[in-house]
Scaffold this motif. Structure first.
Motif, short mmCIF file in Angstrom:
data_model
loop_
_atom_site.label_atom_id
_atom_site.label_comp_id
_atom_site.label_asym_id
_atom_site.label_seq_id
_atom_site.Cartn_x
_atom_site.Cartn_y
_atom_site.Cartn_z
N ARG A 46 4.25 10.94 17.11
CA ARG A 46 3.22 10.30 17.95
C ARG A 46 2.88 11.14 19.17
NH1 ARG A 46 5.50 4.35 16.79
NH2 ARG A 46 7.46 5.41 16.93
N SER A 91 -0.38 3.28 15.31
CA SER A 91 1.00 3.81 15.24
C SER A 91 1.93 3.14 16.25
CB SER A 91 1.01 5.33 15.45
OG SER A 91 0.11 5.95 14.56
N GLN A 133 10.18 -5.87 11.44
CA GLN A 133 8.76 -5.67 11.75
C GLN A 133 7.88 -6.32 10.68
OE1 GLN A 133 8.60 -1.39 12.14
NE2 GLN A 133 9.01 -1.46 14.35
N SER A 142 -10.67 6.72 -0.32
CA SER A 142 -10.16 6.73 1.04
C SER A 142 -10.55 8.02 1.72
CB SER A 142 -8.63 6.60 1.00
OG SER A 142 -8.09 6.61 2.29
N ASN A 143 -10.84 7.90 2.99
CA ASN A 143 -11.19 9.08 3.81
C ASN A 143 -12.48 9.78 3.36
OD1 ASN A 143 -8.80 9.08 5.60
ND2 ASN A 143 -7.70 9.45 3.69
N GLN A 157 -10.64 2.64 1.95
CA GLN A 157 -9.60 2.63 2.99
C GLN A 157 -9.90 3.74 4.00
OE1 GLN A 157 -4.89 3.51 3.28
NE2 GLN A 157 -5.39 1.81 1.93
N LYS A 177 8.87 0.16 9.94
CA LYS A 177 10.05 1.00 9.77
C LYS A 177 11.33 0.19 9.71
CE LYS A 177 8.00 5.15 11.61
NZ LYS A 177 7.57 5.49 12.95
N GLY A 235 2.05 -0.76 8.98
CA GLY A 235 3.27 -0.11 8.51
C GLY A 235 4.48 -0.73 9.16
N LEU A 290 -2.20 -0.62 13.88
CA LEU A 290 -1.49 -0.80 15.16
C LEU A 290 -1.54 0.48 16.00
CD1 LEU A 290 1.55 -2.85 13.81
CD2 LEU A 290 -0.43 -3.71 15.10
N ASN A 334 5.23 -9.13 11.65
CA ASN A 334 3.78 -9.00 11.41
C ASN A 334 3.25 -10.15 10.56
OD1 ASN A 334 3.68 -6.73 12.98
ND2 ASN A 334 4.02 -5.32 11.29
N LYS A 380 4.59 -2.16 23.07
CA LYS A 380 5.99 -1.83 23.36
C LYS A 380 6.15 -0.55 24.17
CE LYS A 380 6.78 0.23 18.83
NZ LYS A 380 7.52 0.01 17.60
N ASP A 398 0.85 -1.19 0.00
CA ASP A 398 0.00 0.00 0.00
C ASP A 398 0.88 1.24 0.00
OD1 ASP A 398 -2.92 1.02 0.61
OD2 ASP A 398 -1.55 2.24 1.81
N1 LIG Z 1 -5.46 6.39 3.45
C1 LIG Z 1 -4.90 7.17 4.34
O1 LIG Z 1 -5.19 8.36 4.46
C2 LIG Z 1 -3.85 6.58 5.24
C3 LIG Z 1 -3.51 7.27 6.42
C4 LIG Z 1 -2.54 6.67 7.24
C5 LIG Z 1 -1.97 5.46 6.87
N2 LIG Z 1 -2.31 4.84 5.72
C6 LIG Z 1 -1.73 3.54 5.32
O2 LIG Z 1 -1.84 2.64 6.40
C7 LIG Z 1 -0.53 2.11 6.69
C8 LIG Z 1 -0.45 1.76 8.14
O3 LIG Z 1 -0.50 2.91 8.95
P1 LIG Z 1 0.77 3.40 9.78
O4 LIG Z 1 1.99 2.76 9.23
O5 LIG Z 1 0.76 4.88 9.80
O6 LIG Z 1 0.43 2.94 11.25
P2 LIG Z 1 0.34 1.49 11.97
O7 LIG Z 1 0.31 0.40 10.99
O8 LIG Z 1 -0.74 1.61 12.96
O9 LIG Z 1 1.71 1.47 12.79
C9 LIG Z 1 2.91 1.18 12.14
C10 LIG Z 1 4.08 1.45 13.06
O10 LIG Z 1 4.06 0.57 14.20
C11 LIG Z 1 5.38 0.12 14.47
N3 LIG Z 1 5.38 -1.35 14.24
C12 LIG Z 1 4.94 -2.01 13.15
N4 LIG Z 1 5.05 -3.33 13.31
C13 LIG Z 1 5.55 -3.53 14.54
C14 LIG Z 1 5.88 -4.67 15.27
N5 LIG Z 1 5.68 -5.91 14.80
N6 LIG Z 1 6.39 -4.51 16.53
C15 LIG Z 1 6.58 -3.29 17.04
N7 LIG Z 1 6.28 -2.16 16.38
C16 LIG Z 1 5.78 -2.27 15.14
C17 LIG Z 1 6.31 0.87 13.53
O11 LIG Z 1 6.70 2.13 14.11
P3 LIG Z 1 7.89 2.29 15.17
O12 LIG Z 1 8.92 1.27 14.89
O13 LIG Z 1 8.36 3.70 15.01
O14 LIG Z 1 7.23 2.10 16.50
C18 LIG Z 1 5.39 1.16 12.36
O15 LIG Z 1 5.81 2.25 11.58
C19 LIG Z 1 0.42 3.22 6.22
O16 LIG Z 1 1.74 2.77 6.04
C20 LIG Z 1 -0.26 3.63 4.95
O17 LIG Z 1 0.06 2.72 3.90
C21 LIG Z 1 -3.28 5.38 4.92
#
Ligand SMILES: NC(=O)c1ccc[n+]([C@@H]2O[C@H](COP(=O)([O-])OP(=O)(O)OC[C@H]3O[C@@H](n4cnc5c(N)ncnc54)[C@H](OP(=O)(O)O)[C@@H]3O)[C@@H](O)[C@H]2O)c1
Length: 310
Positions: free
Chosen positions: A227, A210, A285, A157-158, A177, A281, A279, A208, A289, A216, A54
């Motif tokens: 955050r 964020s 990870q 989306s949104n 989305q 980083k 997501g 997750l 996942n 953690k 994505d």
């Molecule tokens: N459509 C939209 O407007 C929109 C908006 C937002 C996001 N998105 C999409 O949704 C995706 C997911 O959202 P997101 O990446 O912002 O947030 P998320 O999936 O809620 O959180 C991801 C973050 O959690 C941590 N993480 C991930 N896996 C982990 C694990 N196994 N253990 C520990 N920490 C872990 C990492 O950050 P740390 O290592 O820094 O903790 C990672 O960057 C985005 O990448 C994007 O593709 C879309």
């Protein structure tokens, strides 16, 4: 590897654990992230059976799509990978405006095709609604591009529920989305029933919360990145969120898995959800996942998680 799932009524079949690439190539979200780390994340994903990426124009901006294009070329994985990307953001000097106008969407798809080094995009979303363009007209352009073979499925989306209904007046929307996680289940009220009635697949973002839902963090965690500005990482809300995550920890410990795994597995038990896109980083990870695929939640566990976050 997991059984593939069909995304709504599309002909797209994916591993239920995908990858959100917001942070790939985006120095703003991760100051330590250079191009090579971004490439490593994508490489690790596609070489380990993860086939749903994505991305969006605005991630990077542009860099996330470019890195995906480079890695898919290098690994030869393009044909096995389902790429979802998004457009709607337009730069006006330093400012970013949202634009759903037909000409802008047509140009955005062409630009994404170039950056991704491909001649088709599997799923193209209108990233955010603008204020002016009738939604059926915007989606009509994507239908035109679908008929031309440039995209395979249409997403939005949104969008509010009203905007979604307008966008889907001809039944062209395949995927929606929106934000959805255990801390924010508002989509369950109106969006999920509409998805089910209309065979639209709901892809949750921020699954997750964020990283909060990985367990953690604790009360002593020093949160210094973006955050720190999010309400669920602040004050009393943060403390309550940590307490709930501790309840999840008990379930995860009993099963011998991580909290993130039961959280992601729980989303996959929702009728409207076919796939999740956490997501990452770091490459570890991504691999971590993917272990969600080995988790089977019992009916009791599903209900217990529902109760903790009801
Ligand atoms: N459509 C939209 O407007 C929109 C908006 C937002 C996001 N998105 C999409 O949704 C995706 C997911 O959202 P997101 O990446 O912002 O947030 P998320 O999936 O809620 O959180 C991801 C973050 O959690 C941590 N993480 C991930 N896996 C982990 C694990 N196994 N253990 C520990 N920490 C872990 C990492 O950050 P740390 O290592 O820094 O903790 C990672 O960057 C985005 O990448 C994007 O593709 C879309």
């Amino acid at each position: 590897m997991a059984q593939k799932v069909r995304l709504g009524k599309t002909d797209l079949y994916v591993n239920p654990i995908g990858l959100g690439t917001n942070a790939v190539g985006a120095a703003r979200l991760n100051p330590d992230l250079d191009g090579e780390l971004g490439r490593d994340i994508i490489r690790t994903a596609v070489q380990n059976g993860l086939d749903f990426l994505d991305t969006a124009f605005i991630y990077g901006p542009r860099r996330s799509e470019e890195i995906i294009g480079e890695v898919l070329k290098e690994t030869g994985k393009r044909s096995e990978t389902i790429i979802a990307t998004k457009g709607a953001h337009r730069f006006e000097g330093e400012d970013v405006v949202v634009d759903n106008s037909p000409n802008f969407l047509r140009k955005s798809v062409e630009d994404s095709l170039n950056r991704l080094q491909t001649d088709y995009i599997d799923l193209y979303y209108i990233h955010f609604p603008d204020e002016d363009t009738p939604k059926a007209e915007a989606v009509g352009v994507l239908k035109e591009l679908k008929d031309q073979g440039k995209i395979r499925a249409i997403g939005v989306s949104n969008f509010s529920i009203e905007q979604l209904k307008e966008a889907n007046i001809d039944g062209y929307v395949d995927v929606y989305q929106g934000e959805y996680n255990l801390l924010n289940r508002s989509a369950e009220k109106e969006l999920f029933p509409y998805m089910l009635e209309n065979s639209i697949s709901f892809v949750p973002y921020f699954p997750l919360a964020s990283g909060l839902l990985t367990g953690k963090f604790n009360q002593d965690s020093q949160i210094t990145d973006a955050r720190a500005r999010k309400p669920h990482f602040q004050g009393e809300a943060f403390i309550q969120n940590l307490e709930k995550v501790d309840q999840l920890r008990k379930i995860a410990d009993t099963k011998g898995v991580d909290i993130a795994h039961i959280v992601l597995a729980w989303y996959l038990t929702r009728d409207a959800v076919d796939t999740v896109i956490p997501g990452a980083k770091r490459p570890e990870q991504v691999l971590n996942n993917l272990k969600t695929l080995e988790v089977n939640l019992t009916e009791e566990e599903i209900q217990e998680i529902d109760r903790i976050y009801s």
